[in-house]
Structure formats: structure tokens, C-alpha cells
Write a protein that holds these residues in place. Structure first.
Motif, PDB file in Angstrom:
ATOM      1  N   VAL A   1       0.934  -0.999  -0.176  1.00  0.00           N
ATOM      2  CA  VAL A   1      -0.092   0.500   0.016  1.00  0.00           C
ATOM      3  C   VAL A   1       0.707   0.918  -0.261  1.00  0.00           C
ATOM      4  CG1 VAL A   1      -1.858   1.339   1.429  1.00  0.00           C
ATOM      5  CG2 VAL A   1      -1.832  -0.683   0.777  1.00  0.00           C
ATOM      6  N   ALA A   2       2.008   0.913   0.682  1.00  0.00           N
ATOM      7  CA  ALA A   2       2.921   2.283   0.507  1.00  0.00           C
ATOM      8  C   ALA A   2       3.724   2.460  -0.604  1.00  0.00           C
ATOM      9  CB  ALA A   2       3.839   2.278   1.612  1.00  0.00           C
ATOM     10  N   GLY A   3       3.670   1.747  -0.979  1.00  0.00           N
ATOM     11  CA  GLY A   3       4.701   2.018  -2.796  1.00  0.00           C
ATOM     12  C   GLY A   3       3.293   2.070  -3.079  1.00  0.00           C
ATOM     13  N   ALA A   4       1.847   1.640  -4.015  1.00  0.00           N
ATOM     14  CA  ALA A   4       0.748   1.849  -4.700  1.00  0.00           C
ATOM     15  C   ALA A   4       0.915   3.604  -3.739  1.00  0.00           C
ATOM     16  CB  ALA A   4      -0.721   1.347  -3.883  1.00  0.00           C
ATOM     17  N   VAL A   5       0.767   4.003  -2.353  1.00  0.00           N
ATOM     18  CA  VAL A   5       1.029   5.737  -2.727  1.00  0.00           C
ATOM     19  C   VAL A   5       1.190   5.874  -3.725  1.00  0.00           C
ATOM     20  CG1 VAL A   5       0.846   7.419  -0.775  1.00  0.00           C
ATOM     21  CG2 VAL A   5      -0.008   5.230  -0.040  1.00  0.00           C
ATOM     22  N   VAL A   6       2.804   5.662  -3.404  1.00  0.00           N
ATOM     23  CA  VAL A   6       4.030   6.631  -4.390  1.00  0.00           C
ATOM     24  C   VAL A   6       3.655   6.061  -5.303  1.00  0.00           C
ATOM     25  CG1 VAL A   6       6.580   6.522  -4.593  1.00  0.00           C
ATOM     26  CG2 VAL A   6       5.548   6.069  -2.388  1.00  0.00           C
ATOM     27  N   GLY A   7       3.971   5.044  -6.196  1.00  0.00           N
ATOM     28  CA  GLY A   7       3.001   4.729  -8.015  1.00  0.00           C
ATOM     29  C   GLY A   7       1.895   5.990  -7.697  1.00  0.00           C
ATOM     30  N   LEU A   8       0.927   6.281  -6.952  1.00  0.00           N
ATOM     31  CA  LEU A   8      -0.610   6.458  -7.351  1.00  0.00           C
ATOM     32  C   LEU A   8       0.251   8.550  -7.517  1.00  0.00           C
ATOM     33  CD1 LEU A   8      -3.900   6.721  -7.912  1.00  0.00           C
ATOM     34  CD2 LEU A   8      -3.750   7.307  -5.461  1.00  0.00           C
ATOM     35  N   MET A   9       0.910   8.756  -6.754  1.00  0.00           N
ATOM     36  CA  MET A   9       1.124  10.184  -6.494  1.00  0.00           C
ATOM     37  C   MET A   9       1.956  10.399  -8.048  1.00  0.00           C
ATOM     38  SD  MET A   9       3.282  11.911  -3.656  1.00  0.00           S
ATOM     39  CE  MET A   9       5.349  11.132  -4.079  1.00  0.00           C
ATOM     40  N   MET A  10       2.935   9.813  -8.451  1.00  0.00           N
ATOM     41  CA  MET A  10       4.071   9.784  -9.220  1.00  0.00           C
ATOM     42  C   MET A  10       3.162   9.299 -10.913  1.00  0.00           C
ATOM     43  SD  MET A  10       6.762  10.322  -7.976  1.00  0.00           S
ATOM     44  CE  MET A  10       6.747  10.810 -10.601  1.00  0.00           C
TER      45      MET A  10
ATOM     46  N   PHE B   1       0.958  15.711  -4.620  1.00  0.00           N
ATOM     47  CA  PHE B   1       1.340  16.270  -2.926  1.00  0.00           C
ATOM     48  C   PHE B   1       0.591  16.617  -1.973  1.00  0.00           C
ATOM     49  CE2 PHE B   1       3.368  16.084   0.771  1.00  0.00           C
ATOM     50  CZ  PHE B   1       4.102  14.921   1.300  1.00  0.00           C
ATOM     51  N   THR B   2      -0.077  17.629  -2.672  1.00  0.00           N
ATOM     52  CA  THR B   2      -0.890  17.809  -1.855  1.00  0.00           C
ATOM     53  C   THR B   2      -2.107  17.864  -2.018  1.00  0.00           C
ATOM     54  OG1 THR B   2      -0.625  20.037  -3.676  1.00  0.00           O
ATOM     55  CG2 THR B   2       0.207  20.582  -2.026  1.00  0.00           C
ATOM     56  N   THR B   3      -2.631  17.564  -3.180  1.00  0.00           N
ATOM     57  CA  THR B   3      -3.606  16.261  -3.451  1.00  0.00           C
ATOM     58  C   THR B   3      -4.538  15.611  -2.783  1.00  0.00           C
ATOM     59  OG1 THR B   3      -3.990  17.944  -5.129  1.00  0.00           O
ATOM     60  CG2 THR B   3      -5.541  16.208  -5.188  1.00  0.00           C
ATOM     61  N   MET B   4      -3.360  14.264  -2.778  1.00  0.00           N
ATOM     62  CA  MET B   4      -3.286  13.171  -1.890  1.00  0.00           C
ATOM     63  C   MET B   4      -3.556  13.815  -0.578  1.00  0.00           C
ATOM     64  SD  MET B   4      -1.070  10.092  -3.428  1.00  0.00           S
ATOM     65  CE  MET B   4      -1.814   9.502  -2.571  1.00  0.00           C
ATOM     66  N   THR B   5      -3.093  14.641  -0.258  1.00  0.00           N
ATOM     67  CA  THR B   5      -3.148  15.023   1.375  1.00  0.00           C
ATOM     68  C   THR B   5      -4.138  15.874   1.926  1.00  0.00           C
ATOM     69  OG1 THR B   5      -1.375  16.321   1.703  1.00  0.00           O
ATOM     70  CG2 THR B   5      -0.730  14.048   1.995  1.00  0.00           C
ATOM     71  N   THR B   6      -4.965  15.980   0.891  1.00  0.00           N
ATOM     72  CA  THR B   6      -6.496  17.275   0.697  1.00  0.00           C
ATOM     73  C   THR B   6      -5.543  18.160   1.036  1.00  0.00           C
ATOM     74  OG1 THR B   6      -6.862  16.061   3.039  1.00  0.00           O
ATOM     75  CG2 THR B   6      -7.487  15.132   1.942  1.00  0.00           C
TER      76      THR B   6
ATOM     77  N   LEU C   1      -7.611  10.908  -7.823  1.00  0.00           N
ATOM     78  CA  LEU C   1      -6.489  11.194  -6.778  1.00  0.00           C
ATOM     79  C   LEU C   1      -6.760  11.734  -5.381  1.00  0.00           C
ATOM     80  CD1 LEU C   1      -3.734  11.319  -7.348  1.00  0.00           C
ATOM     81  CD2 LEU C   1      -2.961  13.308  -7.477  1.00  0.00           C
ATOM     82  N   MET C   2      -7.287  12.825  -5.517  1.00  0.00           N
ATOM     83  CA  MET C   2      -8.079  13.114  -3.476  1.00  0.00           C
ATOM     84  C   MET C   2      -9.330  11.424  -3.324  1.00  0.00           C
ATOM     85  SD  MET C   2      -9.124  16.887  -3.991  1.00  0.00           S
ATOM     86  CE  MET C   2     -10.813  16.770  -5.392  1.00  0.00           C
ATOM     87  N   LEU C   3      -9.345  11.267  -3.993  1.00  0.00           N
ATOM     88  CA  LEU C   3     -10.723  10.264  -2.996  1.00  0.00           C
ATOM     89  C   LEU C   3      -9.726   9.057  -2.718  1.00  0.00           C
ATOM     90  CD1 LEU C   3     -13.701   9.826  -5.501  1.00  0.00           C
ATOM     91  CD2 LEU C   3     -13.504  11.260  -2.665  1.00  0.00           C
ATOM     92  N   SER C   4      -8.653   8.582  -4.385  1.00  0.00           N
ATOM     93  CA  SER C   4      -7.680   7.336  -4.067  1.00  0.00           C
ATOM     94  C   SER C   4      -6.196   7.577  -2.729  1.00  0.00           C
ATOM     95  CB  SER C   4      -7.040   6.600  -5.340  1.00  0.00           C
ATOM     96  OG  SER C   4      -7.703   6.935  -6.501  1.00  0.00           O
ATOM     97  N   GLY C   5      -6.044   8.518  -2.713  1.00  0.00           N
ATOM     98  CA  GLY C   5      -5.485   9.124  -1.839  1.00  0.00           C
ATOM     99  C   GLY C   5      -6.203   8.656  -0.737  1.00  0.00           C
ATOM    100  N   ILE C   6      -7.050   9.363   0.009  1.00  0.00           N
ATOM    101  CA  ILE C   6      -7.749   9.232   1.332  1.00  0.00           C
ATOM    102  C   ILE C   6      -7.712   7.938   1.524  1.00  0.00           C
ATOM    103  CG2 ILE C   6      -9.398  10.069   2.528  1.00  0.00           C
ATOM    104  CD1 ILE C   6     -10.673  12.250   0.905  1.00  0.00           C
ATOM    105  N   ALA C   7      -7.859   6.951   0.795  1.00  0.00           N
ATOM    106  CA  ALA C   7      -8.686   5.715   0.576  1.00  0.00           C
ATOM    107  C   ALA C   7      -6.601   5.129   0.967  1.00  0.00           C
ATOM    108  CB  ALA C   7      -9.028   4.964  -0.311  1.00  0.00           C
TER     109      ALA C   7
END
Length: 272
Positions: free
Chosen positions: A116-125, A154-159, A179-185
Motif C-alpha cells: 500500500v505504501a508503494g501504491a501511494v508513491v506510485g499513485l502520486m507519481m 502531494f498536496t491533492t492526495m493529502t487534501t 487522486l483525492m479519493l484514491s489518496g484518502i483511501a
């Protein structure tokens, strides 16, 4: 058989997903690259999609009930079908992340947190690359470089949303919502897994402490039982001593001698 197939293909598909990310990023980061580089990246993207499609077909064929498999894996089906529509090229990013995320759900807790941590980084990139691809040529866009795109992601994922960079096109805003919805999840999953890890550690420590307490209670009970047994077998301190045997009367008359020896007269007790 299905579980064995998914276990064996988990790592190869993850490697293919990384290759897909590289192939997707190169044309966006280096738009002036040679034409053959762009063609190679496009071929890699479609090859990765084909690999995921083959994986889905194989799992469908070996599933005990195929219709139940289709109903229980709708995201996998969409991930395979949607990229076939040529204008929806950006959906290949989402599809790849969905298929990798499905594999992560089968992993243990610590491995799941890593996925999941890798998915967060991948989603951000991926979000950065996608919005840069969409907004770079927009007339009123203010996301022109990769650094701007990464900061916006980064600012969008962290809202947080400072507002210094924002998409201006319709597709860019759709990407922002996703990106916002995925980042929050995803960030929620990371937080939940970290909390679950701490709770499991506390539970293990508590279980060890309970075992030690039970062992001490068992030993204490056994010591008490041994003391009671020793007290039961030991004589009481005020019990009368056993009577001694009476003294032998003085022997009168000759003492018999061994065979062949003369008799020895018995001693005469002195008179009082």
C-alpha cells in the motif's frame, strides 16, 4: 489451483507494473525523445496490458464457477476492457494500479503495508505524470514542469490543497478528483495497517505475559500441594515416642558353645 496461480504470478505482474510505469513516464518526462523511444514505450504499455489480460483469462478458466468469478472481480474486468478504447489511454494507469492492488490484498499484514505504501508513491507519481501530460499544453494551465506536478499531486492526495497549482482542463479536474479519493483511501489503509501492527504487537506481549502468569500460578499451586503432602506425612511434634523393647533377663546356666567347643559357664550375678 487458482490460489497457486495467483501466488506464482504476483511478483512477475508487479515487475510488469513497474515496467509499465517507466514506459508511461518516459514520453511525458522526455517529450523530445527519439520517435523509436516513444514507439517502444507504447509497445511496452500494450504488452503489460496483454499480460494482465492473459492473467485474467487464465484465472477465469480455472475458477470453479466462472460467472461467480466475473461477478466477484468487476474491477479486474474493467481493467482489462477499458484500455482497449484508444482515447482512454490514461485509464491504463488506473487499471494497472487496480490489478496490482488486487494482489496486495492477498498479502500478509506487513507485506500489505509495504504494497500500500508503494501504491501511494506510485499513485502520486502516476497522477503527476497524468496531470502534467494533460495540463502542460493548456493555455491557462499553471502545471508546466514535473516538479509542479509532483507538488500538486502531494498536496491533492493529502487534501491540503494550497491552491498555488491547480488543473484548468476538464480531464485534469477529473484526475484531481480521482487522486483525492484514491489518496484518502490509500493513506487511510496505511494508517489502519500501522495501527493494526501496533495492536498485534501489544496483543502478543499481553499473551506472553498471561502465559507467564499462568505458569507462576501453576507453580505456586504445586508448591502448596507439595507442602501439604509433606505436612501430612511428617509426625506430629507432641506424639508419644514408640516404646523400647524390654531388657533381656540375665542368662543363667552354661552358655552353649559352638559345635566341638566346651561349654562356657555363665557368669554369676552378684548378690545385693
Amino acid at each position: 489451483m487458482k490460489d497457486r496461480w495467483e501466488e506464482r504470478t504476483q511478483m512477475p505482474l508487479l515487475v510488469l507494473a513497474v515496467a509499465f510505469g517507466v514506459a508511461y513516464a518516459v514520453p511525458i518526462v522526455a517529450p523530445g525523445a527519439a520517435p523509436w523511444v516513444h514507439r517502444l514505450c507504447t509497445h511496452v504499455e500494450w504488452a503489460v496490458w496483454a499480460a494482465f489480460a492473459v492473467d485474467y483469462v487464465v484465472r477465469l478458466m480455472i475458477a470453479p464457477v466462472r460467472w461467480a468469478f466475473v461477478r466477484s472481480h468487476p474491477l479486474d474486468l474493467l481493467a482489462v476492457l477499458l484500455p482497449m478504447v484508444q482515447p482512454l489511454r490514461l485509464l491504463r494507469v488506473v487499471c494497472t494500479l487496480l490489478l496490482v492492488g488486487r494482489r496486495a490484498r492477498m498479502a500478509p499484514q506487513i507485506t500489505l503495508t509495504t504494497y500500500v505504501a508503494g501504491a501511494v508513491v506510485g499513485l502520486m507519481m502516476f497522477g503527476s505524470l497524468a496531470v502534467l501530460h494533460v495540463e502542460r499544453d493548456a493555455p491557462d494551465g499553471n502545471i508546466k514542469t514535473l516538479g509542479d506536478a509532483v507538488w500538486w499531486s502531494f498536496t491533492t492526495m493529502t487534501t491540503v490543497g494550497y491552491g498555488d497549482h491547480a488543473p484548468t482542463t476538464g480531464l485534469g479536474r477529473v484526475l484531481a478528483v480521482g487522486l483525492m479519493l484514491s489518496g484518502i483511501a490509500l493513506l487511510g489503509v496505511v494508517t489502519a495497517n500501522i495501527a493494526a501492527w501496533f495492536i498485534s504487537r501489544f496483543e502478543r506481549d499481553d499473551a506472553v505475559e498471561r502465559r507467564h502468569t499462568e505458569l507462576l500460578e501453576t507453580l505456586t499451586r504445586e508448591v502448596r500441594e507439595l507442602r501439604a503432602e509433606v505436612a501430612r506425612l511428617s509426625p506430629a511434634p507432641d506424639a508419644p515416642a514408640p516404646a523400647s523393647a524390654p531388657a533381656s533377663a540375665p542368662i543363667s546356666g552354661p552358655v552353649p558353645a559352638p559345635d566341638g567347643a566346651p561349654g562356657v559357664p555363665a557368669p554369676i550375678a552378684p548378690r545385693s
